[in-house]
Structures are given as structure tokens and as C-alpha cells.
Scaffold this motif. Sequence first.
Motif, PDB file in Angstrom:
ATOM      1  N   GLY A 249      -5.174  14.373 -26.648  1.00  0.00           N
ATOM      2  CA  GLY A 249      -5.478  14.684 -25.254  1.00  0.00           C
ATOM      3  C   GLY A 249      -5.733  16.157 -25.008  1.00  0.00           C
ATOM      4  N   ASP A 250      -4.968  17.026 -25.661  1.00  0.00           N
ATOM      5  CA  ASP A 250      -5.162  18.472 -25.467  1.00  0.00           C
ATOM      6  C   ASP A 250      -6.565  18.883 -25.916  1.00  0.00           C
ATOM      7  OD1 ASP A 250      -2.620  18.702 -24.492  1.00  0.00           O
ATOM      8  OD2 ASP A 250      -1.740  19.375 -26.391  1.00  0.00           O
ATOM      9  N   LEU A 251      -6.991  18.353 -27.049  1.00  0.00           N
ATOM     10  CA  LEU A 251      -8.322  18.684 -27.557  1.00  0.00           C
ATOM     11  C   LEU A 251      -9.402  18.117 -26.629  1.00  0.00           C
ATOM     12  CD1 LEU A 251     -10.185  19.822 -29.748  1.00  0.00           C
ATOM     13  CD2 LEU A 251      -9.851  17.703 -31.035  1.00  0.00           C
ATOM     14  N   ARG A 252      -9.226  16.876 -26.232  1.00  0.00           N
ATOM     15  CA  ARG A 252     -10.231  16.254 -25.346  1.00  0.00           C
ATOM     16  C   ARG A 252     -10.353  17.020 -24.036  1.00  0.00           C
ATOM     17  NH1 ARG A 252      -8.046  11.505 -27.615  1.00  0.00           N
ATOM     18  NH2 ARG A 252      -6.610  11.231 -25.885  1.00  0.00           N
ATOM     19  N   GLN A 253      -9.231  17.482 -23.517  1.00  0.00           N
ATOM     20  CA  GLN A 253      -9.269  18.229 -22.259  1.00  0.00           C
ATOM     21  C   GLN A 253     -10.066  19.529 -22.414  1.00  0.00           C
ATOM     22  OE1 GLN A 253      -5.558  19.961 -21.052  1.00  0.00           O
ATOM     23  NE2 GLN A 253      -6.144  20.117 -18.887  1.00  0.00           N
ATOM     24  N   LEU A 254      -9.855  20.207 -23.535  1.00  0.00           N
ATOM     25  CA  LEU A 254     -10.543  21.489 -23.727  1.00  0.00           C
ATOM     26  C   LEU A 254     -12.049  21.323 -23.894  1.00  0.00           C
ATOM     27  CD1 LEU A 254      -8.312  23.738 -26.023  1.00  0.00           C
ATOM     28  CD2 LEU A 254      -8.863  24.011 -23.606  1.00  0.00           C
ATOM     29  N   VAL A 255     -12.451  20.314 -24.632  1.00  0.00           N
ATOM     30  CA  VAL A 255     -13.890  20.178 -24.890  1.00  0.00           C
ATOM     31  C   VAL A 255     -14.624  19.479 -23.741  1.00  0.00           C
ATOM     32  CG1 VAL A 255     -13.594  20.184 -27.385  1.00  0.00           C
ATOM     33  CG2 VAL A 255     -13.621  18.000 -26.168  1.00  0.00           C
ATOM     34  N   ALA A 256     -13.872  19.003 -22.760  1.00  0.00           N
ATOM     35  CA  ALA A 256     -14.516  18.300 -21.644  1.00  0.00           C
ATOM     36  C   ALA A 256     -15.440  19.228 -20.868  1.00  0.00           C
ATOM     37  CB  ALA A 256     -13.460  17.708 -20.723  1.00  0.00           C
ATOM     38  N   GLY A 257     -15.152  20.519 -20.895  1.00  0.00           N
ATOM     39  CA  GLY A 257     -15.948  21.472 -20.127  1.00  0.00           C
ATOM     40  C   GLY A 257     -17.317  21.758 -20.710  1.00  0.00           C
ATOM     41  N   GLN A 258     -17.571  21.305 -21.906  1.00  0.00           N
ATOM     42  CA  GLN A 258     -18.883  21.413 -22.563  1.00  0.00           C
ATOM     43  C   GLN A 258     -19.276  22.832 -22.956  1.00  0.00           C
ATOM     44  OE1 GLN A 258     -21.752  19.332 -20.189  1.00  0.00           O
ATOM     45  NE2 GLN A 258     -20.862  17.344 -20.623  1.00  0.00           N
ATOM     46  N   HIS A 259     -18.454  23.820 -22.709  1.00  0.00           N
ATOM     47  CA  HIS A 259     -18.789  25.142 -23.241  1.00  0.00           C
ATOM     48  C   HIS A 259     -17.700  25.615 -24.207  1.00  0.00           C
ATOM     49  CE1 HIS A 259     -16.790  25.624 -19.344  1.00  0.00           C
ATOM     50  NE2 HIS A 259     -16.335  26.774 -19.756  1.00  0.00           N
ATOM     51  N   VAL A 260     -17.076  24.631 -24.830  1.00  0.00           N
ATOM     52  CA  VAL A 260     -16.107  24.904 -25.897  1.00  0.00           C
ATOM     53  C   VAL A 260     -16.557  24.160 -27.151  1.00  0.00           C
ATOM     54  CG1 VAL A 260     -13.730  24.620 -26.647  1.00  0.00           C
ATOM     55  CG2 VAL A 260     -14.214  25.174 -24.265  1.00  0.00           C
ATOM     56  N   TRP A 261     -16.537  24.861 -28.255  1.00  0.00           N
ATOM     57  CA  TRP A 261     -16.912  24.262 -29.537  1.00  0.00           C
ATOM     58  C   TRP A 261     -15.725  24.384 -30.497  1.00  0.00           C
ATOM     59  CZ3 TRP A 261     -20.005  26.743 -26.214  1.00  0.00           C
ATOM     60  CH2 TRP A 261     -21.278  26.232 -25.956  1.00  0.00           C
TER      61      TRP A 261
END
Lengths: 316, 258
Positions: free
Chosen positions: B178-190
Motif C-alpha cells: 500500500g505504501d508503494l501504491r500510494q506513492l506512485v499514484a501521483g504519476q510523477h514518481v518513478w
Amino acid sequence: MTAHMNTGRSDRPRRSARAVSRRTLLVHSAQVAGGLALATWTRGTPGSASPSTDGDIEIWDAHIHLSGVLGTVEQRVDHLLRFADAMGIARLVVYMGTSFVYDPSPEELRKQNDEVLRAVAHAPDRVLGMVYLNPKQQAASLAELDRCVRDGPMVGIKLWVALPCSAPELDPIVRQAVELQVPILQHAYDRVGENLPGESRTADVAALAARHPDASLVCLHTGNDWERGIRTIRAAKNVWSEVSGSDPTAGMVEMAVRELGAERVVYGSDAGGRSFGSQLAKVYSAGLSRDAQRLVLGGNLRRLLRPVMEKKGMKP
Amino acid sequence: MIIDVNAYLSRWPFRRTPCDELPRLMDKYREFGVQQAWVGTFDGLFHRDLAAANARLADACRQSRDVELLPFGSVNPRLPDWQEDLRRCAEEHRMPGIRLHPNYHGYSLEQPVFGELLDGAVQAGLIVQLVVRMDDVRVQHPLMQIADVDTKPLAALLAARPQLRLVLLNALATLRGGDLRQLVAGQHVWCEIAMKEGLGGIAELLKDVPPTQVLFGSHLPLYALESAILKLREAQLSAELRAQLERGNAELLLRSRQ
């Protein structure tokens, strides 16, 4: 009980080495082992490798768990083999069951070893089993050793973190292992902080080896702090360094081969928790000669297992 | 062609590694078809004169020939006048981004100065690479134990900075679910794959992270380049998806700042 016994625990079709041809495995293995050829092999699509006639390295993985993948035992084996096929790995040495238990009771030991017996029965040409023992449960462990190795298809012993392996409680197990001509695979970690309560350090493995010079001990993970671990086991000629379960840090296998000789270094992955690829990379990146690669990727393990496998009528 | 977004020049302080000299590094890249690498410097971990470390990094990258090396300079916001290091990275060295090591520099992501640094990077049009760990914390040098960066504050920081382009390096040993999914949800994180483990780990990663946000990273020379290469093979991806991870996403990310 014969080497190819079927425990009767699964009615699923047994997976044979024929499912992936020996030739395919050898082609993959040989191409990987071929230095520059690795670059081509790794970038190709699985199964696209062109036939080779000099494929003489058969990869055996000394460290596989049924945990870290999902499903029944048989489904887990199939899953492991699907990835092993993609990476050109011929044989998987499996130990411990579908869950990790630090200090297993006699009942838990039996349950976990039954699961490994099912794994072996499901793919007898691809999977080798090691019996999981707990030196704190000495009578039960000796009984499991007889059931699974002396009278069963397993080919070695796995000891984990129930008790540091320098403890005298290990001695009856080691004596029986020598009698049966099987190696003991002992987990060892040299953490910068405290180890787990019963977790062995590489120094414990060296101490056990000194007490039992006739035993063959495989030091799993080489402590993870491998620069320390390699030094610790260097003088113990009956200890092999196994390189699984740590980050793919450049230089590990180079140092192990330099200090111990290629004859004492064994490839393993610790899959499914680890990737086959990350752990194979330690060997392929090490700039070893083809002969040394052959030893590390399977030759040494096969030599360790040859006596027991031949006794059981299995082909090492 | 491969673009490796996670490599270093100079020397790891605790060990020599087989590719820690530039010619060996370049040979390794040529062998495996890596044509571009985004490189930081190990000097950025402990040196205080980061201006000199970054200048050396930029100079080494300029000298590279058939493999293109793109420098990612170090900025330590706990040092006086860190803004000048940031300015030089952007204006003098024309770097595409910076590489941050909060755990080696002794600050948490909650501290206001980190937000200021992110704002400065956005203003300068720099990609930010945030390194979560360098090595396995269980076996670090006894006199130098460095905990992983706590990434929990990142979600709020990202939400407040939609222009930020953030690449997480060496994050996947600990950041997942969940922590990873939350971070990449913004689409400007790789994120990149150097520390992704597990059976078929890259294929598993793609269940949590959109394929457009996964980059090829090796952590060379501390790690073996072959690890990232072989993990990609193990994942058994389609050729199209593999090309996207190996280079396509990195190309798009670079282009987005031009």
C-alpha cells in the motif's frame, strides 16, 4: 523407500525433467556460462537461444524454499520450476515447508518434511529434498533423519535458527549425517547487531566443523557479511561457502573463490524470497573461468551429494 | 539499448569493487548494451566539499564517449549555502537532476529544509533522485550503521508539488504494498529495480506500479550489473514492455524536463 518413491500425497501428474528438456537447460546454462555470451543470453527471449553443442554446465540451486510462493505444495513447485526453466536451472534443492518456524516442535518438523516429500514426489527429476531438523528436539530429529534420508528420498540436512550450531546438541545429528554420507546445510548470519536468539554465526559453523572433521558442512549465506564469513571459514576445509540470500554485491564470489578455491563455493538463491537472477548474477559477474563456473554452479553440490544419491540409485 | 538510472562513480568507502574505475565500468556497460547511465558519486555520501565532488562527477561524465553518462550531483541541505550547490548542478554543470542521501546527511524528510530543497529542484527543472538505502543494514560496518530513509512523509510532500519529478532509488527492499501504491499514484514518481527481489520480482512489481513508472537501475558498481539484467529475463516480460522498462520510460522522463 526408494529414491523415486511417491508419497501418495498428490494425485497430480508428476512433473518430469522431460517437461523442459535437458537439452534446453544445458543450452541455457552453457550460454550463460560463456562470458560474453551472457550478454546475448540475458537479452534474448526465453527459449530463443540457439542450439549449442558445448553445453556442459548444469545448474543446481542449493537453496530453495516453498515459502515465498503461493498455492499447494505442487503449485509452488510448478511456479518455482517455471522460473527455474527461464533461468536455465536444472535442479532445485528444497527444504523447509510452506511456513517458516524458528523452533519447530516434533509435529511441526514432520509436517514441514512431509511438504518437502510432496515437492520431491511431484518433480522427482528436478527437485531434491533436505530434511529440516531441530537440534533442540534431538530424538525427533534423529527419527526424521531416518525417515526422510535413511529410508526416504531426501539427500541432506537443513538446520536453521533453533540453536547455534556450535552447541553440543548438534553432535548426534552430525555423527548420523557422517554415517549416512550426507551434507549438513547450516544457516549462518553475521549480523552487525544481535543475531536471532538461536541463529548461528559463521564462527559457530567453523567450530562445529573442527569438532567433526569428517562431516561436510555448507555454510548458507556465508554469514551475509561475506567478507567476514569467508575469513571465518577459510581454514575449515570441510566447510563450503554457499552464496545465497544476500544482496547481489559485486565481489562476493570473487573473494570466495580467491580465498577458498572454486571447489568450496556453492551457488544457491534462497528463492522464492530472493530472485534467481540476482543470485546467479553473483556468479556470472565474477569473471570466473568456465571450469570454476562449472564447479560453483553445480559441480560442487553434485560432488557433495554423489555418495547419497548413488546409494539411492539417483543420478548425481 | 538500456538506460541505467542508478549508478555511481568514485569509490564505495568500505570496499573496492570490480567496476569502480571508469574504464571497467564502461567496459561492463558496453558488454551489456547499456548506452546511457545516470550517475551519482560515492563522494557525495561523506564529503563536505560537494562543489568539488560534483565538479569531478561532471568532468568524468563529459569525458565518456560511446556510453553517455549523465551526472546527478549531490546536495546536502544541512550544509551552509547548499543552494549554491544546487545552482551549480543546474546552471554550471547542466545536470539533468540531483541525487539525495538524506540518511547519510542526517535529516528526515519531515524537516522543512527538505521541502525547500525539493522546491529549489522544481524551480531549476531538475529531476530528484532520492536514495532510500545504499546497502543491507544488517551487515553494515560496525562503526557506520545507516538506517533506511523513512519515506512516509513523501506522499504529502508530493501532493504539494505536482511539478516535482521524483525517482526513488534502492527503495524496493523495503517499500512495497500500500505504501508503494500510494506513492506512485501521483504519476510523477518513478522507481527502479536494483533492489527488487523475489521470484519473478519485476513482474510482481508491475502489479503495484504502473509500467510507465518503472525504470532500469543496477546500483553498479556496488551491485553486479548482471543482477538487474537477469531479473528482467526472469520476469519474462513481452519485448515491448521490457523495452519500456529498459529505456523508454527513462527517455520520456528526461524529455519531460526539456
